[in-house]
Design a protein around this motif. Structure first.
Motif, short mmCIF file in Angstrom:
data_model
loop_
_atom_site.label_atom_id
_atom_site.label_comp_id
_atom_site.label_asym_id
_atom_site.label_seq_id
_atom_site.Cartn_x
_atom_site.Cartn_y
_atom_site.Cartn_z
N PRO A 258 0.94 -1.08 0.22
CA PRO A 258 0.30 -0.06 0.02
C PRO A 258 0.94 1.08 0.17
N ARG A 259 0.26 1.96 -0.66
CA ARG A 259 0.95 3.52 -0.86
C ARG A 259 0.97 4.15 0.77
N ALA A 260 2.43 4.46 0.65
CA ALA A 260 2.33 5.38 2.76
C ALA A 260 3.33 6.40 2.18
N VAL A 261 3.58 7.41 3.76
CA VAL A 261 3.49 8.18 3.62
C VAL A 261 5.31 8.57 3.10
N VAL A 262 6.62 7.33 3.09
CA VAL A 262 7.55 6.73 2.69
C VAL A 262 7.71 5.38 1.86
N PRO A 263 8.82 5.27 1.07
CA PRO A 263 8.46 4.11 0.17
C PRO A 263 9.69 3.22 0.61
N PRO A 264 8.83 2.04 0.82
CA PRO A 264 9.10 0.72 1.32
C PRO A 264 10.76 0.41 1.11
N LEU A 265 11.45 -0.19 1.81
CA LEU A 265 13.10 -1.07 1.77
C LEU A 265 12.28 -1.85 0.31
N ARG A 266 13.41 -1.78 -0.02
CA ARG A 266 13.52 -3.62 -0.62
C ARG A 266 14.82 -4.44 -0.13
N TYR A 267 15.39 -5.37 -0.11
CA TYR A 267 16.08 -6.47 -0.30
C TYR A 267 15.60 -7.51 -1.18
N PRO A 268 17.09 -7.93 -1.44
CA PRO A 268 16.99 -9.27 -2.50
C PRO A 268 16.74 -10.98 -1.66
N LEU A 269 17.39 -10.47 -0.85
CA LEU A 269 16.69 -11.99 -0.28
C LEU A 269 15.29 -12.29 -0.04
N ILE A 270 14.59 -11.30 0.40
CA ILE A 270 13.48 -11.23 1.17
C ILE A 270 12.90 -11.86 -0.49
N ALA A 273 13.79 -15.42 -1.21
CA ALA A 273 12.65 -16.35 -0.52
C ALA A 273 11.14 -16.38 -1.27
N LEU A 274 10.20 -15.64 -1.80
CA LEU A 274 8.81 -15.34 -2.36
C LEU A 274 9.19 -16.29 -3.14
N GLU A 275 10.66 -16.24 -3.96
CA GLU A 275 10.32 -16.79 -5.88
C GLU A 275 10.40 -18.27 -5.51
N LEU A 367 0.55 -14.39 -2.37
CA LEU A 367 1.46 -14.37 -1.33
C LEU A 367 2.02 -13.28 -1.58
N THR A 368 2.68 -12.70 -0.63
CA THR A 368 3.36 -11.59 -0.17
C THR A 368 4.61 -11.90 0.78
N PRO A 369 5.63 -11.03 0.65
CA PRO A 369 6.45 -10.60 2.18
C PRO A 369 5.47 -10.33 3.22
N VAL A 370 6.20 -11.12 4.32
CA VAL A 370 5.82 -10.76 5.34
C VAL A 370 6.55 -9.09 5.96
N THR A 371 8.14 -9.00 5.56
CA THR A 371 8.78 -7.96 6.21
C THR A 371 9.68 -7.21 4.57
N ALA A 372 10.39 -6.69 4.72
CA ALA A 372 10.34 -5.70 3.89
C ALA A 372 12.00 -6.23 3.68
N ILE A 373 12.21 -6.54 4.92
CA ILE A 373 13.39 -6.92 4.93
C ILE A 373 13.74 -7.78 6.83
N PRO A 374 14.94 -8.33 6.67
CA PRO A 374 14.91 -9.37 7.26
C PRO A 374 15.08 -7.85 9.30
N ALA A 375 15.45 -9.24 10.43
CA ALA A 375 15.27 -9.35 11.27
C ALA A 375 16.58 -7.57 11.51
N ALA A 425 10.91 -14.87 5.48
CA ALA A 425 9.67 -15.07 5.80
C ALA A 425 8.53 -14.56 4.28
N VAL A 426 7.26 -15.89 3.90
CA VAL A 426 6.64 -14.82 3.05
C VAL A 426 5.20 -15.49 3.87
N GLN A 427 4.53 -14.19 3.38
CA GLN A 427 2.31 -14.10 4.17
C GLN A 427 1.97 -15.00 2.77
#
Length: 463
Positions: A258-270, A273-275, A367-375, A425-427
């Motif tokens: 969803p659109r938010a005030v700031v853009p989400p982070l992107r992390y290749p390993l996430i 994992a989805l792929e 199917l989506t990611p859960v988080t944009a980055i790991p812990a 993880a994935v959602q």
């Protein structure tokens, strides 16, 4: 225990020994009820010795099983501390959620940590300190159910309660390689509360295996008279769903948010994992395709409700003067949202639901990611104010809150690890009231990926 392979007393002592040895490195518990648990175990062993396994399975399916509760749940005679020192009165009755578990024979071994008022997606507070991730203790176990996540992942308890108002079951599940189901709104009663977090929050649990969550759900779900409407009951039990083939499904995957005030982070390993999970679904015979939900402006309405939900929790605190500066900052942010704007954000839920859930005309599961980055590392948001914290969390955790706002089921599924050993993880998201479909598909994926076979190094199961 029903097969007499281990007694409840032995299991309680095993967990207590592990907590004594491992918890100092994690800080997952606020309280341990060792003597009360030992007494309850003796009583459970007496019943286990005198009743048939079939009778026990039917009447008290958790007889003698130790569990933990997130330290926001009311237990008669104890203070629900909510991650702060701003509460002081003991509860006069059990929460419905705990009462049902207790009546099923569960033994309360301890209460687990959370951030103050369950606000944040990391588990750090001035009252209880920082809780750490058993996969790598330099990192957070997520939040707000971070203590429950760390305890279950490290084998300090078999299952623990959790709640989810913006991702607080799914984020710790993702950070700790656990299964974390956010049920349908009101599936598990919130009583003695009619609502929490303005309808965003739901009760649930964290476990290693899908079938354990299914059993927890079978015990805990259902309406509590006079408190709230309950969603339609499942056709069968959730435990049955965990053993049932889900059939061949249409699964859409998406990296959009969803659109938010700031853009989400992107992390290749996430994204990798989805792929990897998309390929696993292909091997299982499901049909996969890429398709993004039509998010519209739901992100702004989610943020309005989230901040006003924090304010509603803040206003119930008996000693607000004891709250952390950042928590008071969240209260100030919420004051900037006038009541008419909140009402409009809440009123738009049905329109958002109709538009976004139109994706399920094209698929059975999203199917989506859960988080944009790991812990993130412990202290990542330390000494930051409310505005910087909420902006940072919205970039790190952009995939979860929409499903709280819409109220429908979503779950976190372990999907691998980073080079630092941190889980990713994935959602899985399903249409309203379809937890049984989600559980069935998650159990199939557990058999395929076998995530319970891998334990964090800190668990040290040999000792």
């Amino acid at each position: 225990m029903r097969a007499r392979q281990i007694s409840s007393k032995q299991l309680v002592e095993l967990y207590l020994a592990r907590i004594e040895r491992i918890n100092p490195q994690l800080n997952a518990f606020t309280n341990i009820f060792d003597e009360q648990a030992r007494t309850a175990a003796v009583h459970a062993d007496h019943l286990l010795a005198t009743e048939t396994p079939e009778s026990i399975a039917l009447r008290m399916p958790l007889l003698g099983v130790p569990i933990a509760l997130k330290d926001e749940m009311e237990v008669s005679g104890l203070t629900a501390q909510h991650g702060t020192c701003a509460y002081s009165e003991n509860a006069c009755a059990d929460a419905t959620h705990w009462r049902r578990l207790r009546e099923a024979g569960a033994i309360l071994l301890g209460k687990t940590t959370l951030p103050e008022l369950a606000i944040c997606g990391f588990t750090e507070s001035q009252t209880w300190g920082a809780t750490r991730n058993p996969w790598n203790t330099a990192y957070t176990p997520g939040g707000s159910s971070g203590g429950s996540g760390a305890a279950v992942a490290a084998g300090l308890i078999g299952a623990a309660s959790a709640s989810d108002g913006a991702g607080s079951i799914r984020i710790p599940a993702a950070c700790n390689a656990l299964f974390g189901l956010k049920p349908q709104r009101d599936r598990i009663s919130l009583a003695p509360h009619r609502s929490q977090w303005l309808g965003l929050s739901v009760n649930g649990c964290l476990t290693r295996r899908v079938r354990d969550t299914a059993l927890w759900m079978d015990i805990a779900h259902g309406p509590e008279p006079e408190y709230t409407c309950s969603p339609p009951p499942p056709a069968g039990t959730y435990s049955e769903a965990a053993t049932r083939d889900p059939g061949k499904l249409r699964i859409c995957w998406s990296l959009s948010t969803p659109r938010a005030v700031v853009p989400p982070l992107r992390y290749p390993l996430i994204e990798a994992a989805l792929e990897r999970v998309v390929r696993a679904f292909g091997r299982l015979g499901h049909r996969t395709s890429q398709r993004d939900p039509d998010w519209g402006m739901i992100g702004y309405d989610c943020m309005n409700v989230y901040l006003k939900a924090i304010e509603s929790e803040y206003d119930q605190v008996p000693h607000p003067e004891r709250l952390e500066p950042r928590t008071r900052g969240f209260k100030r942010l919420a004051r900037l949202i006038p009541a008419p704007l909140l009402r409009r954000s809440q009123a738009r839920e049905s329109g958002h639901a109709e538009r976004i859930n139109a994706i399920f005309k094209h698929c059975d599961v999203l199917l989506t990611p859960v988080t944009a980055i790991p812990a993130v590392k412990v202290g990542h948001w330390a000494n930051q104010g409310a505005l910087r914290t909420v902006a940072g969390m919205s970039r790190a955790y952009p995939h979860t809150i929409a499903w709280n706002y819409l109220g429908q089921p979503a779950a976190s599924i372990p999907a691998g690890h980073t080079a630092e050993g941190l889980p990713v993880a994935v959602q899985l998201v399903v249409p309203p009231n379809r937890e049984e479909l989600l559980i069935s598909l998650a159990a199939q994926l557990e058999d395929e990926l076998d995530w319970p076979a891998r334990w964090p190094p800190l668990a040290n199961l040999e000792s």
